[in-house]
Scaffold this motif. Sequence first.
Motif, PDB file in Angstrom:
ATOM      1  N   THR A 298       0.863  -1.179   0.013  1.00 39.10           N
ATOM      2  CA  THR A 298      -0.109   0.240   0.091  1.00 39.10           C
ATOM      3  C   THR A 298       0.587   1.351   0.024  1.00 39.10           C
ATOM      4  O   THR A 298       0.777   2.496  -0.949  1.00 39.10           O
ATOM      5  CB  THR A 298      -0.884   0.392   1.360  1.00 39.10           C
ATOM      6  N   LEU A 302      -0.632   2.323  -3.467  1.00 42.21           N
ATOM      7  CA  LEU A 302      -2.286   2.815  -3.455  1.00 42.21           C
ATOM      8  C   LEU A 302      -2.533   3.453  -4.703  1.00 42.21           C
ATOM      9  O   LEU A 302      -3.374   3.180  -5.432  1.00 42.21           O
ATOM     10  CB  LEU A 302      -2.570   3.439  -1.972  1.00 42.21           C
ATOM     11  N   ASP A 334      -7.996   6.081   3.095  1.00 40.76           N
ATOM     12  CA  ASP A 334      -8.120   5.791   1.659  1.00 40.76           C
ATOM     13  C   ASP A 334      -9.093   5.423   1.155  1.00 40.76           C
ATOM     14  O   ASP A 334      -9.224   5.840  -0.541  1.00 40.76           O
ATOM     15  CB  ASP A 334      -6.886   4.906   1.812  1.00 40.76           C
ATOM     16  N   ASP A 562      -4.406  14.441  -4.895  1.00 46.58           N
ATOM     17  CA  ASP A 562      -5.042  13.613  -4.045  1.00 46.58           C
ATOM     18  C   ASP A 562      -6.213  14.715  -3.488  1.00 46.58           C
ATOM     19  O   ASP A 562      -5.834  15.425  -2.946  1.00 46.58           O
ATOM     20  CB  ASP A 562      -3.877  13.738  -2.825  1.00 46.58           C
TER      21      ASP A 562
END
Length: 588
Positions: A298, A302, A334, A562
């Motif tokens: 991860t 990710l 996440d 993000d």
Amino acid sequence: MALDSSRDIADTQALVIDGNTTSRSILVRQLRDYGVGQVVQCSRIQDARNRLEHTVFDFVLCEQFFAEHHYSGQTLLDDLRRANLLPFSTVFFMVTAEASYGAVAEAAESALDGYLLKPFTPATLFERLSLARLRKRHLQPIFEALERQQLEHAADLCLQRFQAREPYWLYAARIGAELLLRQGRHREAETLYKAVLAERAMPWARLGIARAQIEAGQSSKAISGLSQMIEDDASFADAYDVLGRAQVEVADFGGAMGTFRRATELTPESVARLQKSGMMAYYTGDLRAAKVWLARATILGLNSKLYDFQSLVLLAFCYLAERDRRGLERCLADFGRIGHRHAGSARVRRFGEVALVLSHLYSLRHAEAAAGVSALAAELVQPDFDFEAACNLCNLLAVMEVVGLRVNEAEGWVRSVGLRFANTRGLAELIANACQLHPPYGEVVRASLAHINSLAEVSMGRSLGGDVTGAVEQLLDGADETMNTKLLDLGQQILTRNQARIPQHAELQQQIDQLRKRCGIGPARAMLGQEGERAAGGLALRIRDREAARARQQEGFAQLRDTGRHVAAPPDVHDSDTLAQALRLRPT
């Protein structure tokens, strides 16, 4: 055939990946002297991985060793090939001061064009790149057929080149065998791989034979050959990947765990192998190892296309078992961002819903947890409800059982999962291991496999006795009741073979087509996660139009930013010794 003109070279792009500033600058300058129009450089593997996921480069020159970060160029190449993210038309060279036979053999499995051994002169670089481009030119008709999705034609072109021993016939043979595998022509692929071996001892051909055997349902035979390959070369990582896949298929999970572990030790920064090891550790009850590997995968991947979000789900299960509130919060956050980027994906949505149910269980919000599980179970009849969703549902039901949160419909849901997805022993045992906290659910799954096998055997006996119409009708009735694609496939096979003997052929075919839409695509073989085109030991054949790829480049990078929303983290809760004891998984 002439090489590209200087103007053609000027339209190309190159990527240089090297952690050493001086070495990187030298390579950049040499490529520009060669005439490459645009040269991009990266000092870190992770940055290069993101670049390669969203841009099609004509040339990639990658340093093999990144000692400071414990990365390797081979790991990058291996992951890209598995995720089908490196077009075969890209010229990929590894730059290194050392190249052992084992490293060269493994690199060949990744469609590497070769090694550039340091030190080398600009003239050497230019010659090697030009020869690699010439080979791509010779194979261009094959690539064009692939671009047009004319797979049979592309395979025929490969076979013609192989049989005539035209230039680069070995490359053509490898592409052709891969195409045959993807079309389900397993015996033909195995024959071609064997023909290659008769001409030259190529490691990828030996591996291809094993892959063809697995696809043809001969996993035990494949295991024997793969074990010999590993005995011959214990550092051949791709052989471990394929061996692990075969062991999962025959339900030898202990053996598969050891195999995947060894592959991960050989390439500790491979996202794909970390995930396989983590998933297998989880399904064999070793949550401590599962958490380590899945957490590492991860961290590394990710935001990468190499990452399978099932890993994040299993990581959340690990955190719940250890009563790790912060770990669960990270998983939920996440999934909030992932859900925002993949808003139209039912698969991703279900993953997020599983994580949310886990947070409810941690916080002792039992009513919300039960409602969430019921909502997931209601989707059992959806065509896109896949094998992973089925395993996650069974996993949740087992957890709820041991914490004392009994759901009356749970056993029926588990039975429905088994009847729909338990097509082989390997698949049945994976589902059963997902239920390992509550063994009775595992027995329900195994009983479901026995029921499906009994239906298939009775129908096949009926067909062999001459009642082919009755056999097809019986199989379709079973598929309609269970949504099991194995029964549907058998019905299709009997119908196709006996078309002339079945007056109502058209009506039965229409019924099969309608059932396929309702049942979706069921798993034919046991596997961990969504492999798709990432089959271990396979060859990347994706050929993308350069202009279209460049047009999508900005969109791809935008997805990496993000910008998603966060799912609310679970509130602080009181400790529960009962919960901790109930969720402590035991190795099997």
